[in-house]
Write a protein that holds these residues in place. Sequence first.
Motif, PDB file in Angstrom:
ATOM      1  N   ALA A  60     -16.118  -4.774  27.938  1.00 21.00           N
ATOM      2  CA  ALA A  60     -17.492  -5.650  28.617  1.00 21.00           C
ATOM      3  C   ALA A  60     -17.445  -6.673  28.140  1.00 21.00           C
ATOM      4  O   ALA A  60     -17.472  -7.820  29.008  1.00 21.00           O
ATOM      5  CB  ALA A  60     -18.797  -4.364  28.191  1.00 21.00           C
ATOM      6  N   ALA A  61     -16.461  -7.084  26.782  1.00 18.35           N
ATOM      7  CA  ALA A  61     -16.860  -7.938  26.398  1.00 18.35           C
ATOM      8  C   ALA A  61     -15.374  -9.020  26.918  1.00 18.35           C
ATOM      9  O   ALA A  61     -15.903 -10.613  27.085  1.00 18.35           O
ATOM     10  CB  ALA A  61     -16.368  -8.151  24.438  1.00 18.35           C
ATOM     11  N   LEU A  62     -14.140  -8.145  27.182  1.00 20.37           N
ATOM     12  CA  LEU A  62     -13.597  -9.121  27.798  1.00 20.37           C
ATOM     13  C   LEU A  62     -13.923  -9.440  29.906  1.00 20.37           C
ATOM     14  O   LEU A  62     -13.363 -10.453  29.535  1.00 20.37           O
ATOM     15  CB  LEU A  62     -12.155  -7.820  28.101  1.00 20.37           C
ATOM     16  N   ALA A  63     -14.802  -8.193  30.616  1.00 18.72           N
ATOM     17  CA  ALA A  63     -15.188  -8.909  31.467  1.00 18.72           C
ATOM     18  C   ALA A  63     -15.888 -10.222  31.422  1.00 18.72           C
ATOM     19  O   ALA A  63     -16.131 -11.030  32.005  1.00 18.72           O
ATOM     20  CB  ALA A  63     -15.901  -8.010  31.644  1.00 18.72           C
ATOM     21  N   ALA A  64     -16.785 -10.295  30.069  1.00 19.23           N
ATOM     22  CA  ALA A  64     -17.365 -10.693  30.068  1.00 19.23           C
ATOM     23  C   ALA A  64     -16.482 -12.342  30.221  1.00 19.23           C
ATOM     24  O   ALA A  64     -17.670 -13.625  31.061  1.00 19.23           O
ATOM     25  CB  ALA A  64     -18.549 -11.089  28.669  1.00 19.23           C
ATOM     26  N   VAL A  65     -16.049 -12.458  29.020  1.00 23.75           N
ATOM     27  CA  VAL A  65     -15.088 -13.837  28.799  1.00 23.75           C
ATOM     28  C   VAL A  65     -14.392 -14.197  30.400  1.00 23.75           C
ATOM     29  O   VAL A  65     -13.675 -14.727  30.223  1.00 23.75           O
ATOM     30  CB  VAL A  65     -14.290 -13.877  27.655  1.00 23.75           C
ATOM     31  N   LEU A  66     -14.043 -13.093  30.984  1.00 20.39           N
ATOM     32  CA  LEU A  66     -12.599 -14.021  32.060  1.00 20.39           C
ATOM     33  C   LEU A  66     -12.984 -15.276  32.968  1.00 20.39           C
ATOM     34  O   LEU A  66     -11.788 -15.698  32.741  1.00 20.39           O
ATOM     35  CB  LEU A  66     -12.689 -12.500  32.991  1.00 20.39           C
ATOM     36  N   PRO A  67     -13.967 -15.567  32.942  1.00 19.47           N
ATOM     37  CA  PRO A  67     -14.033 -16.348  33.913  1.00 19.47           C
ATOM     38  C   PRO A  67     -13.824 -17.939  33.049  1.00 19.47           C
ATOM     39  O   PRO A  67     -13.399 -18.708  33.530  1.00 19.47           O
ATOM     40  CB  PRO A  67     -15.599 -16.433  34.380  1.00 19.47           C
ATOM     41  N   GLY A  68     -13.805 -17.601  31.784  1.00 21.20           N
ATOM     42  CA  GLY A  68     -13.463 -18.895  30.839  1.00 21.20           C
ATOM     43  C   GLY A  68     -12.076 -18.221  31.039  1.00 21.20           C
ATOM     44  O   GLY A  68     -11.766 -19.463  30.739  1.00 21.20           O
ATOM     45  N   HIS A 103       0.266  -4.213  23.735  1.00 18.29           N
ATOM     46  CA  HIS A 103      -1.033  -4.283  23.878  1.00 18.29           C
ATOM     47  C   HIS A 103      -1.081  -5.000  25.689  1.00 18.29           C
ATOM     48  O   HIS A 103      -2.706  -4.324  25.890  1.00 18.29           O
ATOM     49  CB  HIS A 103      -2.108  -5.007  23.362  1.00 18.29           C
ATOM     50  N   VAL A 104      -0.035  -5.007  26.497  1.00 17.21           N
ATOM     51  CA  VAL A 104      -0.794  -5.613  27.232  1.00 17.21           C
ATOM     52  C   VAL A 104      -1.307  -4.550  28.695  1.00 17.21           C
ATOM     53  O   VAL A 104      -1.972  -4.580  29.175  1.00 17.21           O
ATOM     54  CB  VAL A 104       0.022  -6.626  28.116  1.00 17.21           C
ATOM     55  N   SER A 105      -0.099  -3.276  28.636  1.00 19.90           N
ATOM     56  CA  SER A 105      -0.867  -2.197  29.706  1.00 19.90           C
ATOM     57  C   SER A 105      -1.945  -1.553  29.883  1.00 19.90           C
ATOM     58  O   SER A 105      -2.797  -1.188  30.902  1.00 19.90           O
ATOM     59  CB  SER A 105       0.526  -0.955  29.555  1.00 19.90           C
ATOM     60  N   PRO A 106      -2.960  -1.490  27.890  1.00 17.93           N
ATOM     61  CA  PRO A 106      -4.361  -0.683  28.268  1.00 17.93           C
ATOM     62  C   PRO A 106      -5.373  -2.432  28.766  1.00 17.93           C
ATOM     63  O   PRO A 106      -6.142  -2.023  29.412  1.00 17.93           O
ATOM     64  CB  PRO A 106      -4.756  -0.608  27.014  1.00 17.93           C
ATOM     65  N   VAL A 107      -5.035  -3.809  28.486  1.00 19.20           N
ATOM     66  CA  VAL A 107      -5.698  -4.818  29.286  1.00 19.20           C
ATOM     67  C   VAL A 107      -5.470  -4.598  30.778  1.00 19.20           C
ATOM     68  O   VAL A 107      -6.347  -4.820  31.638  1.00 19.20           O
ATOM     69  CB  VAL A 107      -5.506  -5.912  28.369  1.00 19.20           C
ATOM     70  N   ALA A 108      -4.264  -4.623  30.801  1.00 12.93           N
ATOM     71  CA  ALA A 108      -3.681  -4.653  32.635  1.00 12.93           C
ATOM     72  C   ALA A 108      -4.600  -3.527  33.403  1.00 12.93           C
ATOM     73  O   ALA A 108      -4.501  -3.401  34.624  1.00 12.93           O
ATOM     74  CB  ALA A 108      -1.859  -4.674  32.769  1.00 12.93           C
ATOM     75  N   ALA A 109      -4.834  -2.556  32.349  1.00 13.78           N
ATOM     76  CA  ALA A 109      -5.495  -1.505  33.444  1.00 13.78           C
ATOM     77  C   ALA A 109      -6.623  -1.802  33.952  1.00 13.78           C
ATOM     78  O   ALA A 109      -7.025  -0.780  34.763  1.00 13.78           O
ATOM     79  CB  ALA A 109      -5.287  -0.056  32.646  1.00 13.78           C
ATOM     80  N   LEU A 110      -7.510  -2.301  33.167  1.00 12.17           N
ATOM     81  CA  LEU A 110      -8.969  -2.923  33.034  1.00 12.17           C
ATOM     82  C   LEU A 110      -9.327  -3.126  34.998  1.00 12.17           C
ATOM     83  O   LEU A 110      -8.171  -4.850  34.977  1.00 12.17           O
ATOM     84  CB  LEU A 110      -9.126  -3.676  32.552  1.00 12.17           C
ATOM     85  N   PRO A 111     -10.567  -2.565  35.369  1.00 10.43           N
ATOM     86  CA  PRO A 111      -9.860  -2.763  36.610  1.00 10.43           C
ATOM     87  C   PRO A 111     -10.615  -5.083  37.212  1.00 10.43           C
ATOM     88  O   PRO A 111     -10.232  -5.312  38.318  1.00 10.43           O
ATOM     89  CB  PRO A 111     -11.426  -2.592  37.734  1.00 10.43           C
ATOM     90  N   GLU A 112     -11.795  -5.061  35.574  1.00 12.74           N
ATOM     91  CA  GLU A 112     -12.328  -6.470  36.253  1.00 12.74           C
ATOM     92  C   GLU A 112     -10.476  -7.786  35.990  1.00 12.74           C
ATOM     93  O   GLU A 112     -10.851  -8.202  36.828  1.00 12.74           O
ATOM     94  CB  GLU A 112     -13.164  -7.127  35.097  1.00 12.74           C
ATOM     95  N   VAL A 113     -10.399  -6.911  34.632  1.00 15.08           N
ATOM     96  CA  VAL A 113      -8.865  -8.257  34.766  1.00 15.08           C
ATOM     97  C   VAL A 113      -8.130  -7.727  36.054  1.00 15.08           C
ATOM     98  O   VAL A 113      -7.707  -9.317  36.832  1.00 15.08           O
ATOM     99  CB  VAL A 113      -7.860  -7.361  33.559  1.00 15.08           C
TER     100      VAL A 113
END
Length: 231
Positions: A60-68, A103-113
């Motif tokens: 949730a926190a990562l999705a919120a900061v993605l536009p920045g 750490h990259v693969s769990p981050v890359a698994a997030l639909p928002e990312v």
Amino acid sequence: MKKITVAIDGYSSSGKSTMAKALARAVGYAYIDSGAMYRAVTLYAMRHGLINADGRPDEAALAAVLPGIHIDFRVPAGGGASHTFLNGEDVEAQIRSLEVSSHVSPVAALPEVRHALTCLQREYGKAKGIVMDGRDIGTTVFPDAEMKVFVDATPEERARRRFRELTEKGDSGVTYDQVLANVLERDEIDRTRKESPLRQADDAVVLCNDAMTADEQDRWMLDLFHKRTAE
Ligand code: CDP
């Protein structure tokens, strides 16, 4: 000659980027390393405390900061190959570390990312004349790409190549076993995630490059490119 889109996918450390870069240079196309984008988002998450102690990203926190989070590719002041920039900072060296790889693969698994980066990748490819490498370029990002290659090699050979690359860059704190474990772990996460998992597109040509030299790979790619542009 008509311009096409070239999608190169495959397992981690299979030499995709080297091949993709060489082909782009030979035919005068742009080259985009989609993995560098996932790595840059991961570096951002690590720096901002968005990876939990168990390695899971705070979705949730990562999705919120993605536009920045702004990622682009620029040729550095001294010239040479283009580097990855994160919010205006050259992060090319940092994103290649084993820490980011772990750490990259769990981050890359997030639909928002994935959604955000897929949009950016399609922007880059709008005018064709592009070579892009990654995990889902031929399946999700550019399903209509005229040339699709799926690269594979044994995990041991891939780990050997990545270990050599890291040690040549002066990363002496890393062992071959750590690199092999990371290669296997990323393959597993990338293959089994729900969103755009790593898989061979039905119309991709498979290249097993275990026993190939860089020159042989480059020639193989160029031959296929000439075939596809003549069709
Ligand atoms: O260079 P290497 O093969 O080690 O990996 P990379 O291309 O830099 O990609 C790093 C990670 O980003 C991969 O392990 C995937 O988890 C993710 N990735 C992805 O999910 N989709 C892409 N199109 C490219 C990379």
